[in-house]
Design a protein around this motif. Structure first.
Motif, PDB file in Angstrom:
ATOM      1  N   LEU A 229       0.819  -1.219   0.000  1.00 56.66           N
ATOM      2  CA  LEU A 229       0.000   0.000   0.000  1.00 56.66           C
ATOM      3  C   LEU A 229       0.849   1.264   0.000  1.00 56.66           C
ATOM      4  O   LEU A 229       0.469   2.278  -0.572  1.00 56.66           O
ATOM      5  CB  LEU A 229      -0.936   0.004   1.213  1.00 56.66           C
ATOM      6  N   ARG A 254      -3.067   0.650  -6.351  1.00 59.03           N
ATOM      7  CA  ARG A 254      -3.134   1.167  -4.961  1.00 59.03           C
ATOM      8  C   ARG A 254      -4.512   1.752  -4.654  1.00 59.03           C
ATOM      9  O   ARG A 254      -5.011   1.620  -3.539  1.00 59.03           O
ATOM     10  CB  ARG A 254      -2.054   2.234  -4.729  1.00 59.03           C
ATOM     11  N   THR A 258      -6.583   0.153  -1.652  1.00 57.72           N
ATOM     12  CA  THR A 258      -6.913   1.021  -0.512  1.00 57.72           C
ATOM     13  C   THR A 258      -8.399   0.897  -0.153  1.00 57.72           C
ATOM     14  O   THR A 258      -8.764   0.850   1.025  1.00 57.72           O
ATOM     15  CB  THR A 258      -6.550   2.491  -0.849  1.00 57.72           C
TER      16      THR A 258
END
Ligand SMILES: NC(=O)c1ccc[n+]([C@@H]2O[C@H](COP(=O)([O-])OP(=O)(O)OC[C@H]3O[C@@H](n4cnc5c(N)ncnc54)[C@H](OP(=O)(O)O)[C@@H]3O)[C@@H](O)[C@H]2O)c1
Length: 322
Positions: A229, A254, A258
């Motif tokens: 991340l 990402r 997330t």
């Protein structure tokens, strides 16, 4: 408390064989470039946790055959008394060297690879012998003949295929059924980031033909954990393997990860645990074939089983994120 109290075991299709919902694969980090003691600790810990199913292939290492030779050593030294509690698999058909006899689906390459694997593992038989990927240049009847011979000669108890498309899977399942050696399992890739087996009909074929589905890379090699991340940690697969490249850690990746990570946090779990629960939500899935580079990852990932099932609203958030 027995090791069998930790995990659920699911029946592989319409066979008589139960497999743990988590199985351990020796594809990565079980070669000669990684500590023997760490590899041994992971295998023994997995077994103590109820993971009876260990997935290998002639190709796993590096170099090819190293993972099986490692596993053979652990089997001899630590697990010798447990052979009847272990489900050991191997595969042949992906290239492991130069020349025409170290790849493909011919009788020659499949049966000589199996003999080498039995020697590497130090066993008389494997539980499942897989054809690793379809070989369109070899008549399917010849591949079927080799798989059937492996069973008839007592070198394998069951047979499987991996990475076959649904049509060719249905074809080989029919030929194997007629030969009296039903297809036990298919081994495809499946994760939140790769749902192709839902869309291409493989899961429907599994139900119709009665074989189990053992899915690999349910964590997308680590992409479905929180480790990428904010960067690429030293030692992580995206730094150590040719199969997961730093270029795959994109901004778009990402963004998705997330959202998934937040959903997991809202459920009080981690992204890895969410991703594993997600693949196991489908009844067609017999087992999720995970990799691990530490015993801690195993403990963490098996913790997925402690959480309530994903709700329809949560599944919709996952669909929306991808
Ligand atoms: N049939 C086929 O063609 C085929 C193809 C691929 C795989 N397979 C089989 O499937 C098995 C599993 O594949 P895979 O290793 O890609 O599965 P995976 O479970 O998607 O990825 C495992 C990797 O993710 C990382 N990881 C695991 N748990 C983690 C956690 N809690 N937190 C952070 N990182 C974590 C570790 O990598 P690092 O720690 O090293 O980063 C670990 O080695 C293979 O060993 C093989 O048996 C079969």
């Amino acid at each position: 408390m027995s090791r069998y109290d930790n995990l659920e075991y699911r029946r592989a299709g319409r066979s008589g064989l139960d497999l743990p919902v988590f199985s351990l694969g020796l594809w990565q980090k079980f070669g000669t470039d990684f500590s023997y003691d760490t590899q041994r600790a992971i295998v023994l810990h997995a077994f103590e946790l109820g993971i009876t199913h260990f997935d290998n292939a002639d190709r796993y290492g590096p170099p090819s055959r190293a993972a099986q030779q490692f596993f053979g050593k652990v089997l001899r030294r630590d697990l010798a008394g447990h052979r009847d509690e272990l489900i050991l698999t191997t595969k042949a058909g992906n290239p492991i060297g130069d020349g025409p006899y170290q790849q493909g689906g011919s009788r020659k390459s499949l049966l000589s690879s199996l003999d080498n694997s039995l020697r590497d593992l130090g066993v008389d038989y494997v539980d499942v012998f897989y054809h690793h990927r379809a070989d369109l240049s070899t008549p399917l009847e010849e591949t079927v003949g080799a798989l059937v011979s492996a069973v008839q000669r007592g070198k394998a108890l069951y047979v499987g295929v991996s990475n076959y498309d649904p049509a060719r899977t249905a074809e080989i399942a029919a030929l194997l059924r007629v030969a009296g050696v039903p297809l036990l399992v298919h081994q495809p890739r499946y994760s939140i980031l790769d749902r192709s087996i839902e869309e291409n009909g493989l899961l429907d074929t599994a139900t119709a033909d009665g074989f189990g589905v053992v899915v690999y890379s349910p964590l997308a090699q680590g992409l479905l954990t929180d480790k990428y991340l904010t960067g690429i940690p030293a030692g992580a697969r995206a730094r150590t393997s040719a199969f997961l490249k730093p270029e795959q850690i994109t901004d778009e990746y990402r963004r998705r990860a997330t959202i998934l990570n937040k959903l997991a946090a809202d459920r009080g779990q981690t992204l890895a645990q969410l991703a594993l629960q997600w693949v196991l939500r489908r009844p067609e899935i017999t087992s999720a074939l995970i990799g691990a580079s530490s015993t801690g990852q195993l403990d963490h990932n098996l913790g997925a089983l402690a959480f309530p099932a994903l709700t329809d609203d949560e599944l919709a958030i996952i669909d929306g994120a991808i």
